[in-house]
Design a protein around this motif. Structure first.
Motif, PDB file in Angstrom:
ATOM      1  N   GLY A 172       0.809  -1.215   0.000  1.00 56.10           N
ATOM      2  CA  GLY A 172       0.000   0.000   0.000  1.00 56.10           C
ATOM      3  C   GLY A 172       0.838   1.259   0.000  1.00 56.10           C
ATOM      4  O   GLY A 172       0.522   2.224  -0.704  1.00 56.10           O
ATOM      5  N   LEU A 173       1.920   1.254   0.771  1.00 53.87           N
ATOM      6  CA  LEU A 173       2.823   2.399   0.803  1.00 53.87           C
ATOM      7  C   LEU A 173       3.435   2.648  -0.571  1.00 53.87           C
ATOM      8  O   LEU A 173       3.433   3.769  -1.068  1.00 53.87           O
ATOM      9  N   ASN A 174       3.926   1.595  -1.195  1.00 53.79           N
ATOM     10  CA  ASN A 174       4.526   1.733  -2.522  1.00 53.79           C
ATOM     11  C   ASN A 174       3.506   2.213  -3.540  1.00 53.79           C
ATOM     12  O   ASN A 174       3.803   3.105  -4.346  1.00 53.79           O
ATOM     13  N   ALA A 175       2.307   1.652  -3.505  1.00 53.20           N
ATOM     14  CA  ALA A 175       1.260   2.055  -4.449  1.00 53.20           C
ATOM     15  C   ALA A 175       0.868   3.517  -4.227  1.00 53.20           C
ATOM     16  O   ALA A 175       0.686   4.270  -5.190  1.00 53.20           O
ATOM     17  N   ALA A 176       0.756   3.932  -2.976  1.00 57.80           N
ATOM     18  CA  ALA A 176       0.372   5.315  -2.674  1.00 57.80           C
ATOM     19  C   ALA A 176       1.449   6.288  -3.149  1.00 57.80           C
ATOM     20  O   ALA A 176       1.139   7.328  -3.750  1.00 57.80           O
ATOM     21  N   LEU A 177       2.710   5.972  -2.905  1.00 57.90           N
ATOM     22  CA  LEU A 177       3.792   6.856  -3.344  1.00 57.90           C
ATOM     23  C   LEU A 177       3.849   6.946  -4.867  1.00 57.90           C
ATOM     24  O   LEU A 177       4.022   8.032  -5.428  1.00 57.90           O
ATOM     25  N   GLU A 178       3.681   5.815  -5.532  1.00 63.22           N
ATOM     26  CA  GLU A 178       3.672   5.824  -7.000  1.00 63.22           C
ATOM     27  C   GLU A 178       2.504   6.646  -7.531  1.00 63.22           C
ATOM     28  O   GLU A 178       2.647   7.391  -8.505  1.00 63.22           O
ATOM     29  N   LYS A 179       1.354   6.550  -6.888  1.00 68.22           N
ATOM     30  CA  LYS A 179       0.184   7.314  -7.317  1.00 68.22           C
ATOM     31  C   LYS A 179       0.434   8.818  -7.171  1.00 68.22           C
ATOM     32  O   LYS A 179       0.091   9.605  -8.057  1.00 68.22           O
ATOM     33  N   LEU A 180       1.055   9.218  -6.057  1.00 72.83           N
ATOM     34  CA  LEU A 180       1.367  10.636  -5.865  1.00 72.83           C
ATOM     35  C   LEU A 180       2.357  11.122  -6.915  1.00 72.83           C
ATOM     36  O   LEU A 180       2.214  12.229  -7.449  1.00 72.83           O
ATOM     37  N   LEU A 181       3.354  10.320  -7.215  1.00 75.09           N
ATOM     38  CA  LEU A 181       4.334  10.705  -8.242  1.00 75.09           C
ATOM     39  C   LEU A 181       3.676  10.788  -9.614  1.00 75.09           C
ATOM     40  O   LEU A 181       3.947  11.722 -10.375  1.00 75.09           O
ATOM     41  N   ASP A 182       2.818   9.828  -9.931  1.00 74.76           N
ATOM     42  CA  ASP A 182       2.097   9.848 -11.214  1.00 74.76           C
ATOM     43  C   ASP A 182       1.225  11.093 -11.331  1.00 74.76           C
ATOM     44  O   ASP A 182       1.139  11.705 -12.397  1.00 74.76           O
ATOM     45  N   GLN A 183       0.601  11.467 -10.233  1.00 70.22           N
ATOM     46  CA  GLN A 183      -0.273  12.648 -10.219  1.00 70.22           C
ATOM     47  C   GLN A 183       0.500  13.906 -10.639  1.00 70.22           C
ATOM     48  O   GLN A 183      -0.048  14.798 -11.276  1.00 70.22           O
ATOM     49  N   HIS A 184       1.766  13.940 -10.296  1.00 73.02           N
ATOM     50  CA  HIS A 184       2.601  15.102 -10.618  1.00 73.02           C
ATOM     51  C   HIS A 184       3.429  14.895 -11.877  1.00 73.02           C
ATOM     52  O   HIS A 184       4.285  15.716 -12.202  1.00 73.02           O
ATOM     53  N   GLY A 185       3.176  13.785 -12.559  1.00 68.40           N
ATOM     54  CA  GLY A 185       3.865  13.531 -13.827  1.00 68.40           C
ATOM     55  C   GLY A 185       5.347  13.221 -13.685  1.00 68.40           C
ATOM     56  O   GLY A 185       6.118  13.445 -14.596  1.00 68.40           O
ATOM     57  N   LEU A 186       5.734  12.716 -12.519  1.00 70.68           N
ATOM     58  CA  LEU A 186       7.134  12.392 -12.287  1.00 70.68           C
ATOM     59  C   LEU A 186       7.386  10.917 -12.623  1.00 70.68           C
ATOM     60  O   LEU A 186       6.626  10.046 -12.211  1.00 70.68           O
TER      61      LEU A 186
END
Length: 149
Positions: free
Chosen positions: A131-145
């Protein structure tokens, strides 16, 4: 009240977690014989491509001045981790590349990262870890990183 708000937010937690990871990784690397490395060195080295990178590019990626990156490269060069050679695409520029000791560092760093991830998985449990990894990836994707940024 303002001081508490400055210290207690997600950005601060992410910075503290990153620092804790980096300090633990450095301790483990030093235990494997990489005693000349500091946090500044280990914060710069991930930005060095396996095929070599110009100092100006290292500086941009690491968020530091060209002079600061140059100083760290000089120190890494003194300790045998990197060397400078002419850039094949621009004869005026130099490219920083890993030496044999630098490649050993890369192998050791990979082992250290895997060990720390195993520790974190054990502490959090598989569900929370995923869940932590998925949440961090989602936040990065949201910012286009992307991963390389």
């Amino acid at each position: 009240m303002l001081e508490q708000a400055r210290q207690q937010h997600i950005g601060r937690l992410l910075v503290r977690a990153t620092r804790a990871f980096n300090v633990l990784a450095l301790q483990k690397l030093q235990a494997q014989g990489h005693t000349a490395l500091s946090l500044a060195h280990t914060n710069l080295l991930p930005h060095l491509d396996t095929g070599g990178t110009r100092i100006v590019t290292l500086a941009e990626r690491a968020g530091m001045t060209k002079q600061a990156a140059g100083q760290l490269v000089a120190e890494l060069e003194q300790h045998g981790y990197v060397e400078r050679s002419p850039d094949p695409t621009d004869g005026r520029a130099l490219r920083v590349q890993f030496t044999a000791a630098g490649w050993q560092y890369l192998l050791d760093a990979q082992t250290v990262k895997q060990a720390i991830e195993t520790e974190y998985r054990t502490t959090l449990g598989e569900t929370a870890w995923a869940g932590l990894n998925a949440a961090l990836e989602k936040l990065l994707d949201q910012h286009g990183l992307t991963e390389s940024e």
